[in-house]
Design a protein around this motif. Structure first.
Motif, mmCIF file in Angstrom:
data_model
loop_
_atom_site.group_PDB
_atom_site.id
_atom_site.type_symbol
_atom_site.label_atom_id
_atom_site.label_comp_id
_atom_site.label_asym_id
_atom_site.label_seq_id
_atom_site.Cartn_x
_atom_site.Cartn_y
_atom_site.Cartn_z
ATOM 1 N N GLY C 199 34.318 -0.501 28.873
ATOM 2 C CA GLY C 199 34.286 -0.140 27.456
ATOM 3 C C GLY C 199 34.082 1.944 27.643
ATOM 4 N N ALA C 200 34.130 2.142 29.371
ATOM 5 C CA ALA C 200 33.589 3.654 29.018
ATOM 6 C C ALA C 200 34.882 4.722 29.248
ATOM 7 N N ARG C 226 35.540 5.527 20.368
ATOM 8 C CA ARG C 226 35.616 4.592 21.901
ATOM 9 C C ARG C 226 35.664 3.382 21.421
ATOM 10 N N ALA C 227 36.251 2.226 22.060
ATOM 11 C CA ALA C 227 37.001 0.492 22.427
ATOM 12 C C ALA C 227 35.251 0.386 21.930
ATOM 13 N N ARG C 228 35.619 -1.001 21.021
ATOM 14 C CA ARG C 228 34.785 -1.335 20.224
ATOM 15 C C ARG C 228 34.636 -2.778 20.929
ATOM 16 N N SER C 230 32.525 -4.870 22.155
ATOM 17 C CA SER C 230 31.783 -5.653 21.220
ATOM 18 C C SER C 230 31.337 -5.579 19.940
ATOM 19 N N GLU C 231 32.061 -4.719 19.413
ATOM 20 C CA GLU C 231 32.120 -4.424 17.984
ATOM 21 C C GLU C 231 32.870 -5.537 16.960
ATOM 22 N N ASP C 233 33.240 -6.550 13.810
ATOM 23 C CA ASP C 233 33.028 -6.750 12.503
ATOM 24 C C ASP C 233 34.759 -5.902 11.879
ATOM 25 N N GLY C 234 35.669 -6.059 12.499
ATOM 26 C CA GLY C 234 37.299 -5.454 12.305
ATOM 27 C C GLY C 234 37.530 -6.584 12.100
ATOM 28 N N GLU C 313 28.746 -6.089 26.697
ATOM 29 C CA GLU C 313 29.769 -5.352 26.547
ATOM 30 C C GLU C 313 31.289 -6.580 26.410
ATOM 31 N N ARG C 314 30.820 -7.720 27.112
ATOM 32 C CA ARG C 314 31.936 -8.161 26.514
ATOM 33 C C ARG C 314 31.126 -10.070 26.822
#
Lengths: 356, 356, 356, 356
Positions: C199-200, C226-228, C230-231, C233-234, C313-314
């Motif tokens: 993600g970095a 930032r890449a999302r 692991s998030e 919500d979208g 992270e995944r």
């Protein structure tokens, strides 16, 4: 405070069930935990794991135990389970030199799961009795009104006339099957959970099996070879059954609400709810509530299946999830049975019996 | 009695939240209903729908109203909703000749849904405040420890080292997005529900719009052109949001539990729970509970979506289902935010900051 | 083989939707992945991360790429995601010396999630167009028949007469709100996912931001800081919306099925399904299917909320779960919109318009 | 087109299962329907309901029947079920004068539900065989490695060392219980569904019972006294079982993923998936997929419970919902068993056996 519809001072009148809810009261919970610890001490004394005097001291102290409930609440918040603080209080009550013999070789999950098993046995007795009663009332309804001609509906359209008996049987017979399933289920639920820290009863050495058998027998539960701490299929089987019962009653409720529609008028419900704006209305409240309870349990049963993913030798996350769901499902089913009973007794098919 | 984990005398210490639960207490519920009926009488008097003296009499009587709670409970059981009996008691309190002006032109759902809207506005204020606070605490954590090198894990395997700041941001940024979503949501929730018997405000003739606007304004809610009695998308949007918040916190909890594993040791949690069998253990109780709460809401949100199938002008089944689910979801999210706050404040990344 | 009702040769006629399903076809999927890799090479060349000739070679090779599908399938089975084998084939196609520049600095999730974002944008365009069309058809229905008197039903009982316009608006207005929600949603979906291994964007050094911006712009997506990975919500917001749309249509379908009951007869549906046993019947198949699709999505949305608990992270588990659910939910909503359109066009309220 | 992960050309390599999916293929479906109609004609001829020549003509015509699949698809779209068009084609194939004897006295649901029952019996045979095989592999694993010392984990923390045998048994024993449950389940599934238009076999007069018995016997299914068209507890019991099996395997998968973590290293998985960005990684793809499949089924099982609310004598909405869910759940469980088998065979506990 009453977040839950089952405990709500007002809504509880509709959705709650005192008899079933009692199985999940804190009084019943603590009583079951005390009973476990007393029986454990006795079983361990009989097997020579702890001294006989320790068992006696424990039995005496626990017979009249009062607990510091505020401390139990704080302990639960801290430890995620009430048992560490519960045992601390028990040991203090028993005092020296026998305090250390309390809960010997056991772990939190033994106390909680076994205590729950005992209470679920009581719950099943309540639900089984209600199922039997409801089946009987449906049989009586069939005797009384089964010959009346009604309209069958397929895909929400009038299909062909059938005897009311057909509708009544489609409500009763699934209940008979659920009653049969309950017998199998009881054997899955009425078992001892006893494994110690990591399920192996390590602290009891070669006395593990002996203590287990004695403990199970004292508690009226079946002994199993290994504790099933992380294997939750028994609990899930119960949840499945609860939701199947409420689901079948939801079908009956939906049928009744449809048959009682103003324009359909195939049945009359004895007691309907009133409206604040339209006094002429008689609402099929009980029937609608059966549908709501069915959909509630149909939703919650999913969480129980998720809790099968119970990682490692004990999952705090999966176990806590069960606590949030199983009591509610149990009471929802109990309420559905209670409401169904009233509905069946009060309903009448409108029409004339077909001459033979 | 405490079927619900949120109201449970012991488990409530872990899973309950008094501040959020207050929004769903019977006291808050009745207060909101009384407020609706008073504001309605005033709005109707101002529009000339009922006499000014009637509004005065109603205001006076309701200011000090005490209710026969047992009768309210029985009424709820009978009518499926408390309002008919509630209005009956109000009318008796107001007495002749103005009793009939109480609740004039309104229906049960107006009182219940509007009362709930008011209480949900309070709930959102609580949750919004907690979100803000938690975001701030995560920012502070990043400031304090963001430079520490930790291991990123993909597919449950160590991947590459990253700064702790990356993990912290993956917890904080979804919360910022949820905060933004809350603004949209408030506008969907903070609305008046007022339609009368079948949503058309028939009894108010051409005064419907005027009364609606005044009533909304008195209650601090938005007025909408038509009552949305049978359109439940606002309530479902709230449930979605509640579960998204608890879900994002569940991800944080799961991460923390994984990072705090004995063998991993990337973080230390300030306070862990104790074990009744293994005193050496420090259990990540709060982190696990976040996961349980996330899965609980992820399950219950489904029932809210089912309740969109709200047949006709008012569905007793779908509406009752909402009551069984939404309060619990609300408190679960409040609890998750409370626990998350404590976890973040007490945690520490273990390791050394990378030199710049 | 057709386990899914949407792809089923027979059932697909009822439940499938070719236009929406195309977004989830393997052709669309691979095309989106190829597009990502080409745009990435170009963006990286423009930022000087890879040589311009490499970008050219990649663009040329990928423009006409054919894939070994059996190897892609085997690769997916082995790696849990198609990308490693996909990249291997791409690199072989490009050959030396530029093969290593393919996919440089990117990770599997970048390709998959961004490719999906592009296809979801197309999906939303389809669904948005259908929503608009359906809203228009409901407006026309209101114009044509809104004045007809019908019976309002509360709690499954006839309540009071209302104009058909009220019913039609209770179907249309939620759709207008869903249309508004779609605008917000598009901004959450139409974003670039680009973070590299953890993600970095580590491999890109200080060129990460520049490459991201160019890549987003080439793909017509929004760039996020930032890449999302692991998030989620979208994705969950999309699932919520899909289920809200199908849920509102399920309410319309349930209403139609109830109004079209033989005994109620308030509406006539143009085309009903036939029965193999009762040729006289006209079944409200479309209306019932709307209910089924609503309950299907109301169930599946739960899995998307569970997938918020995306550990580390995944998470292979949570990510795979999304793949199993989101395409089906999308097509279910598309199908519901398609069926609703036909139903509205073909229905008629029976009765007479009230004189003004 | 492949909306479903199970039928997807790429993802199907991971998530699909050809053997189980075959039970839900259109070929198997039509073959089962043809078999029903042939057996029905024979049974009815034997009971004198239709002429013997009619049964012969039907048998002959159906033995080589080819169907107009496009018309079947259109018919399904129109009627909500394939049977009316299927029967129309059959009757045309048989021609005059015996066409009318095809499907005599039967209804769509008889053909569909009975055809499904036959295919579910095959499915259970497949799943039972895999369960047996997996149990055996776990027994071998225990023999081979059960003595190795591993760490038990409670609440995500290292607890105490235990023998690997304990972990293996916590994976195997629930499977044994599921195997036992399967025996009960088979009796609920392997039944004839035959009731005619509204379940009463009206057209068969006093021959209904006789035809039922013969038909059941020809199809190798149990005869029940009344068709259970609107009583879906058998189907739900199957769904419960499917999700319990995949849930128990999800627990095993979650355990394996945790034990195989880089930092824990208690087990090694033979084959892990590769990463497109991090070639050094060995991802526990199979173990994660077991978790995803468990959560998928834990979600979908809810829809099956909702389908218990099957209104009237036949609900298009509830029945269609089953079709959308049950085949997917079946294949998900088959896939889980397949993956589990590979995982168990390829895994190894790392460590040394404790000396006895």
């Amino acid at each position: 405070m009453s977040v839950s519809p089952f405990d709500h001072p007002l809504l509880g009148g509709l959705l709650g069930d005192e008899e079933a809810a009692h199985c999940f009261s804190v009084e019943a919970e603590i009583a079951a935990m005390v009973r476990f610890e007393m029986a454990l001490a006795q079983a361990e004394a009989e097997e020579g794991v702890i001294p006989a005097e320790a068992a006696e001291a424990i039995t005496t102290a626990l017979s009249t135990a009062n607990f510091d409930m505020a401390a139990l609440r704080r302990g639960t918040a801290r430890d995620g389970v009430v048992v560490p603080e519960f045992v601390r209080q028990l040991r203090a009550l028993v005092g020296e030199p026998h305090g250390a013999s309390v809960h010997f070789g056991a772990t939190s999950q033994d106390v909680i799961d076994t205590g729950l098993a005992r209470r679920l046995v009581e719950l099943l007795a309540i639900l089984g009795g209600r199922l039997d009663h409801l089946v009987e009332r449906l049989s009586l309804l069939e005797e009384r009104q089964g010959g009346i001609q009604t309209m069958a509906h397929t895909r929400m359209q009038a299909a062909l006339p059938v005897a009311a008996a057909r509708k009544i049987r489609s409500w009763r017979e699934p209940l008979l099957r659920h009653r049969d399933r309950m017998t199998v289920l009881e054997n899955e639920i009425a078992i001892l959970h006893f494994g110690g820290a990591v399920g192996a009863l390590d602290e009891l050495g070669d006395k593990g099996v002996g203590v287990s058998r004695r403990l199970a027998s004292k508690l009226g539960l079946g002994a199993v070879i290994r504790a099933r701490h992380s294997e939750r299929d028994g609990q899930v089987a119960l949840a499945n059954w609860l939701s199947m019962v409420s689901g079948s009653l939801g079908k009956m409720g939906q049928d009744m609400a449809l048959l009682a529609q103003t324009e359909v008028g195939e049945i009359k419900l004895a007691s309907g709810g009133g409206s604040s704006a339209m006094p002429h209305k008689v609402n099929p409240v009980g029937a609608e509530t059966l549908v709501a309870l069915a959909r509630f349990n149909a939703t919650l049963v999913s969480a129980m299946h998720h809790s099968l993913v119970h990682e490692g030798e004990r999952s705090g996350a999966a176990w806590t999830l069960e606590w949030m769901v199983l009591p509610q499902m149990s009471v929802a089913t109990a309420t559905a049975l209670r409401l169904a009973d009233g509905l069946v007794d009060g309903m009448e098919f409108v029409g004339t019996a077909k001459p033979h």
